[in-house]
Scaffold this active site. Structure first.
Site, short mmCIF file in Angstrom:
data_model
loop_
_atom_site.label_atom_id
_atom_site.label_comp_id
_atom_site.label_asym_id
_atom_site.label_seq_id
_atom_site.Cartn_x
_atom_site.Cartn_y
_atom_site.Cartn_z
N ASP A 13 -2.77 -13.02 -1.18
CA ASP A 13 -3.28 -11.34 -1.99
C ASP A 13 -3.86 -10.67 -0.49
OD1 ASP A 13 -4.57 -9.66 -3.35
OD2 ASP A 13 -6.40 -10.70 -3.76
N ARG A 28 0.78 -1.11 -0.05
CA ARG A 28 0.11 0.08 0.00
C ARG A 28 0.73 1.32 -0.01
NH1 ARG A 28 -4.60 -2.31 -1.73
NH2 ARG A 28 -5.95 -3.30 -0.12
N PHE A 79 -13.18 -4.08 -1.38
CA PHE A 79 -12.78 -5.56 -1.69
C PHE A 79 -11.26 -5.57 -0.63
CE2 PHE A 79 -15.19 -4.69 -5.48
CZ PHE A 79 -15.98 -6.01 -5.58
N ASN A 106 -0.35 -1.56 -7.72
CA ASN A 106 -1.41 -0.94 -7.80
C ASN A 106 -1.38 0.24 -6.50
OD1 ASN A 106 -2.00 -3.33 -6.32
ND2 ASN A 106 -3.91 -3.16 -6.26
#
Length: 428
Positions: free
Chosen positions: A307, A66, A325, A96
Site C-alpha cells: 500500500d 499518483r 493518511f 484513485n
C-alpha cells in the site's frame, strides 16, 4: 543487460543452494545450474552475486504511483524506481488518481504510460464505479480488453450493497477480481487513528474496527451469492481475519492482503501527535496485530502488499488531525519483513518470499511472474541478508519519505533488480 548471474543462492525446497542463472538476449532465463561454464566473453555482462540471495522478482499487489493528478507526491518514474529499489519487478497500481481513469480513453492512456514510463511491470486496476464514488458501474468487459487486471474503488469503500452486488456479478462474468477497500464510511466518524488506547490518550477521534469488518461481512455474503473472486485490501482487524478464515473454510473464492506496517506496528507506537503513523486502515491493537500474524501462519492471509502511498513532506508535517493518511513501503518492505519476520521472527525465508512472489502471482493469475525458472522472464532481485544498514531517506528513489521506520537497522537490502534481464536497479 546481464547474461549470467554467478554464485547466487536460490531457494530450492526451502533451502538456499548455490546456482548460476543464464539469461538470453530476449531477457528470458535459459539455464539454472550449480555451475554454468559457458560464459560471455564480455565480463560486463556477468554479475557475481557473491553468495547473496537471488529471488524471483517481488510482486507488490498494491501501490499508488499518483500520476496523473498528484505528481508532487510521486510519478510513474519515481514510483517504479522505488519499487525496483525494493526488489519489486511487478506492481499493481490503484486508480484513485485525478482525473479517475473511469473512461476508456483515459484508462488506455494510463496503461500505455505504465508500459512506457515505468521500470517495472506495472499492471493497472480499473475503478469499479465512475469517479470511485458514484453508483454507475463502468463497462467491465471493455476495461478488461483495455488491460485491467481487476476492479477497485481503493480509497473508498463501496457504500451501497446493491452497487457492490451488481459489480460482483459483472466481474464474475469476465473472471476478474473485485479488489475491495473495505470501509463503511458511516462508521468512521472523522477518526484519524484506531479507536483504542492511543486515541483516548491523545484525545483524537478513533476509527472503530467494525468500520472494516462490517463491510467485509456484507461483501462475503455478496461474494457467496455471485461466485466472484473477492480480494480484500490491507486487512487490519482480528474480526476481519476471523471472517475471512470462515469464508475460506466454506470454499469461497476469497483472498486478502496485509501490509508490512500492520504486521510490524500497532497503535501503542503512537505516543504523541506523530502523523507518520497515520494510515488507512489505521494501526490497530496488539491483539489485532497478533491475529494478522496468525492469519499469515495458517493461510487465511494470502499475500503481503505495501500500500505504498507517498505524500509530500509538507503534508505529513501537519498534525494527526490534518495530515493525509498514508505510508510509503516499496523501498523498505523486504528488508523490514526479513529483519522482523525471518531473521528475528518465527517465519522462514521461503514463507516470506512466497507471500511476495508465488502467492501474489497466483492471486492475480500472472503465469510469467513470481518464479525463477527456465523459460520464465529474468525478473529477479539480489538481496544482502547479512549486512546491516540503516533506513535513510537519502537513499530513497520515491518522492515520498512518509514512514516511521526511518533510522531503523535492517538486513536484506537490495543489491540488484532485473526486469526482463534489464537492470531496473543496482546498488552503487
Amino acid at each position: 543487460m546481464y547474461r549470467l548471474i554467478k554464485n547466487g543462492q536460490i531457494l530450492i525446497d526451502g533451502q538456499l543452494q548455490k546456482r548460476d542463472i543464464a539469461i538470453d538476449t530476449t531477457g528470458q532465463i535459459t539455464a539454472i545450474a550449480s555451475t554454468i561454464t559457458t560464459v560471455p566473453t564480455d565480463p560486463q555482462v556477468v554479475y557475481d552475486a557473491q553468495g547473496h540471495f537471488v529471488s524471483a522478482g517481488l510482486i507488490d499487489g498494491h501501490v499508488h504511483f499518483r500520476e496523473p493528478g498528484f505528481t508532487a507526491k510521486e510519478t510513474l518514474k519515481t514510483g517504479s524506481a522505488a519499487a525496483a529499489h525494493g526488489g519489486f519487478t511487478s506492481v499493481i497500481a490503484m486508480p484513485n488518481l485525478k482525473p479517475v481513469p473511469d473512461n476508456l480513453p483515459a484508462f488506455k492512456s494510463l496503461v500505455t504510460r505504465n508500459q512506457l514510463e515505468t521500470r517495472v511491470h506495472t499492471y493497472q486496476l480499473a475503478p469499479i464505479t465512475n469517479d470511485l464514488t458514484e453508483p454507475t458501474i463502468i463497462d467491465m468487459p471493455a476495461f478488461k480488453t483495455a488491460g485491467a487486471v481487476g476492479f477497485t474503488n481503493d480509497g473508498h469503500g463501496v457504500q451501497t450493497a446493491q452497487t457492490m452486488y451488481v459489480a460482483m456479478q459483472a466481474a464474475a462474468q469476465i473472471n476478474l477480481p473485485i479488489v475491495a477497500h473495505v470501509e463503511d464510511e458511516s462508521l468512521v466518524n472523522g477518526g484519524v487513528i484506531h479507536d483504542g488506547q492511543a486515541a483516548k490518550k491523545l484525545g483524537v477521534p478513533g476509527i472503530a474496527s467494525v468500520s472494516e469488518s462490517a463491510q467485509v461481512a456484507r461483501d462475503i455474503e455478496l461474494a457467496r451469492a455471485t461466485g466472484v473472486h473477492y480480494h480484500i485490501c490491507h486487512i487490519s482487524t482480528k474480526e476481519t481475519v476471523a471472517l475471512v478464515r470462515r469464508a475460506k473454510q466454506d470454499g469461497l473464492n476469497i483472498t486478502c492482503e496485509v501490509t508490512p506496517h500492520h504486521l510490524l506496528l500497532d497503535d501503542s507506537a503512537i505516543t504523541s501527535d506523530k502523523p507518520m503513523y497515520k494510515m488507512n486502515p489505521p494501526l490497530r491493537s496488539l491483539a489485532d496485530r497478533q491475529a494478522l500474524w496468525a492469519g499469515l501462519m495458517d493461510g487465511t492471509i494470502d499475500i503481503i502488499a505495501t500500500d505504498h502511498a507517498p505524500h509530500t513532506i509538507k503534508e505529513k508535517q501537519q498534525s494527526l488531525l490534518k495530515a493525509p493518511f498514508g505510508i510509503v513501503g516499496s523501498e523498505t518492505a523486504f528488508s523490514l519483513l526479513y529483519t522482523h519476520l525471518v531473521a528475528h521472527g518465527p517465519f522462514s525465508l521461503a514463507q516470506l518470499t512466497s507471500w511476495l512472489t508465488t502467492k501474489p502471482a497466483k492471486v492475480y493469475n500472472f503465469p510469467h511472474a513470481g518464479r525463477l525458472a527456465v523459460g520464465q522472464p529474468a525478473d529477479l532481485a539480489v538481496f544482502d541478508l547479512t549486512d546491516t544498514t540503516t533506513l535513510n531517506t537519502a537513499t530513497f528513489l520515491s518522492k515520498g519519505h512518509n514512514t516511521p521506520f526511518i533510522g531503523e537497522a535492517v538486513q536484506g537490502g537490495t543489491l540488484l533488480t532485473l526486469v526482463a534481464g534489464q537492470i531496473a536497479y543496482q546498488k552503487e
